[in-house]
Design a protein around this motif. Sequence first.
Motif, PDB file in Angstrom:
ATOM      1  N   ARG A   6      49.141 -42.056 -60.587  1.00  6.98           N
ATOM      2  CA  ARG A   6      48.282 -40.873 -60.565  1.00  6.98           C
ATOM      3  C   ARG A   6      48.859 -39.778 -61.459  1.00  6.98           C
ATOM      4  O   ARG A   6      48.137 -39.102 -62.185  1.00  6.98           O
ATOM      5  N   THR A   7      50.174 -39.597 -61.397  1.00  4.21           N
ATOM      6  CA  THR A   7      50.833 -38.581 -62.219  1.00  4.21           C
ATOM      7  C   THR A   7      50.655 -38.891 -63.691  1.00  4.21           C
ATOM      8  O   THR A   7      50.396 -38.014 -64.510  1.00  4.21           O
ATOM      9  N   SER A   8      50.764 -40.178 -64.031  1.00  3.17           N
ATOM     10  CA  SER A   8      50.618 -40.586 -65.428  1.00  3.17           C
ATOM     11  C   SER A   8      49.214 -40.340 -65.945  1.00  3.17           C
ATOM     12  O   SER A   8      49.022 -40.082 -67.120  1.00  3.17           O
ATOM     13  N   ASP A   9      48.202 -40.399 -65.048  1.00  2.22           N
ATOM     14  CA  ASP A   9      46.815 -40.247 -65.458  1.00  2.22           C
ATOM     15  C   ASP A   9      46.341 -38.797 -65.450  1.00  2.22           C
ATOM     16  O   ASP A   9      45.231 -38.509 -65.887  1.00  2.22           O
ATOM     17  N   THR A  10      47.165 -37.882 -64.948  1.00  2.83           N
ATOM     18  CA  THR A  10      46.774 -36.485 -64.835  1.00  2.83           C
ATOM     19  C   THR A  10      47.127 -35.735 -66.106  1.00  2.83           C
ATOM     20  O   THR A  10      48.286 -35.698 -66.524  1.00  2.83           O
ATOM     21  N   VAL A  11      46.116 -35.143 -66.737  1.00  2.00           N
ATOM     22  CA  VAL A  11      46.364 -34.366 -67.950  1.00  2.00           C
ATOM     23  C   VAL A  11      46.833 -32.969 -67.550  1.00  2.00           C
ATOM     24  O   VAL A  11      46.105 -32.224 -66.885  1.00  2.00           O
ATOM     25  N   LEU A  12      48.054 -32.643 -67.948  1.00  2.00           N
ATOM     26  CA  LEU A  12      48.572 -31.309 -67.681  1.00  2.00           C
ATOM     27  C   LEU A  12      47.838 -30.301 -68.561  1.00  2.00           C
ATOM     28  O   LEU A  12      47.488 -30.589 -69.704  1.00  2.00           O
ATOM     29  N   LEU A  35      56.196 -34.289 -70.062  1.00  2.00           N
ATOM     30  CA  LEU A  35      55.089 -34.991 -70.698  1.00  2.00           C
ATOM     31  C   LEU A  35      54.821 -36.328 -70.003  1.00  2.00           C
ATOM     32  O   LEU A  35      55.741 -37.114 -69.762  1.00  2.00           O
ATOM     33  N   ASN A  36      53.551 -36.588 -69.666  1.00  2.00           N
ATOM     34  CA  ASN A  36      53.166 -37.891 -69.131  1.00  2.00           C
ATOM     35  C   ASN A  36      52.205 -38.566 -70.106  1.00  2.00           C
ATOM     36  O   ASN A  36      51.875 -38.020 -71.153  1.00  2.00           O
ATOM     37  N   ASP A  37      51.765 -39.770 -69.772  1.00  2.00           N
ATOM     38  CA  ASP A  37      50.966 -40.562 -70.706  1.00  2.00           C
ATOM     39  C   ASP A  37      49.658 -39.879 -71.070  1.00  2.00           C
ATOM     40  O   ASP A  37      49.278 -39.806 -72.245  1.00  2.00           O
ATOM     41  N   ALA A  38      48.945 -39.378 -70.059  1.00  2.00           N
ATOM     42  CA  ALA A  38      47.634 -38.779 -70.305  1.00  2.00           C
ATOM     43  C   ALA A  38      47.767 -37.493 -71.109  1.00  2.00           C
ATOM     44  O   ALA A  38      46.951 -37.227 -72.014  1.00  2.00           O
ATOM     45  N   THR A  39      48.772 -36.709 -70.802  1.00  2.00           N
ATOM     46  CA  THR A  39      48.966 -35.450 -71.524  1.00  2.00           C
ATOM     47  C   THR A  39      49.392 -35.720 -72.962  1.00  2.00           C
ATOM     48  O   THR A  39      48.937 -35.045 -73.897  1.00  2.00           O
ATOM     49  N   PHE A  40      50.243 -36.726 -73.152  1.00  2.00           N
ATOM     50  CA  PHE A  40      50.635 -37.056 -74.516  1.00  2.00           C
ATOM     51  C   PHE A  40      49.431 -37.510 -75.328  1.00  2.00           C
ATOM     52  O   PHE A  40      49.301 -37.150 -76.511  1.00  2.00           O
TER      53      PHE A  40
END
Length: 320
Positions: A6-12, A35-40
């Motif tokens: 869920r954290t990886s999919d959340t765009v900061l 930085l997580n995957d979605a935000t990157f």
Amino acid sequence: MTVAERTSDTVLEFEVAPMQAALGAEVRGLDLRQLNDATFAKAHEAWLHHVLLVFKAQTLTAQDLVKLVNRFGTPVSSSGLHQSRLEERTANQLFNLPPEVTVVTNVRQDGKPVGILGDGEIVWHSDFSFKERPTAARMLVAMELPPQDLGGNTRFLNAYAAYDALPEDYKRRLSGKTIKQGNIVDTAMKLRPGASLADDIRVAPGPSHPIISTHPETGCNALFLGRRHAAYVNGMTLEASEAFLDELWAYGTQERFCYTHRWNKGDVVVWDNRATIHRRDGFDPTSRRVLYAAQVEGHRPVEAADALNRPAHGRANLNS
């Protein structure tokens, strides 16, 4: 779904503020350590559009930089690109750094440079244009800096905009032409080991790259200048090549295509080496300047078969 997923999919949330220049944007409200995957993925879209991103007031360590560069692609060490041993870069030992990180500094130990590029002026160039596969993403982290009024600014040029502003008949004139990128002198205008200014550029080591380079991700064309020194337009006489390059560089390096970055400690600047060239002002040699650098593998530049019919890049129109 796990918490990590869920954290990886959340765009900061963050803000992208375009520079009042031909390229570049400042990313506000984003800590690159988080930085997580979605935000990157969202930041990467902004990077491809703006060509260069600035992240201010960051607190990245060398290991944080390694994590960041891995998100952009396969890291490649400067030592590997130069085919030199890591132990020759004593700054990596001095600062206890991983091989993915290169130190751009004027610091000396026992009277000898510990990093690369010193404190003098660095001429216009795209990084590693003297390789068959120049680097793609390139990034710098400002660790120690002299006061701003002592120099060291870096100027970046939007090669998409430089290409798009060309008259159509000149684009047709450039189409199909390639430039030999000789590996004779570096960007500080120092001779490479074993090279000579008397070397014939036509037979000197170095690849040939198309002047019109079609970007592999955006599909748009950029003007591939590489480096002015030790360059030769294939198929021309040396005299005709020099005249042609003088004309092309005078046009291509106009101020209207540029953004100048004035460094502050903690700045992280990430640019697309496939669509830019850059240069650095000299600075006071009595002041310490330490920047960490990293880059990822690139591709062999090509001009697409339909290059002349490709649409302009989104930041190519200087009036938008």
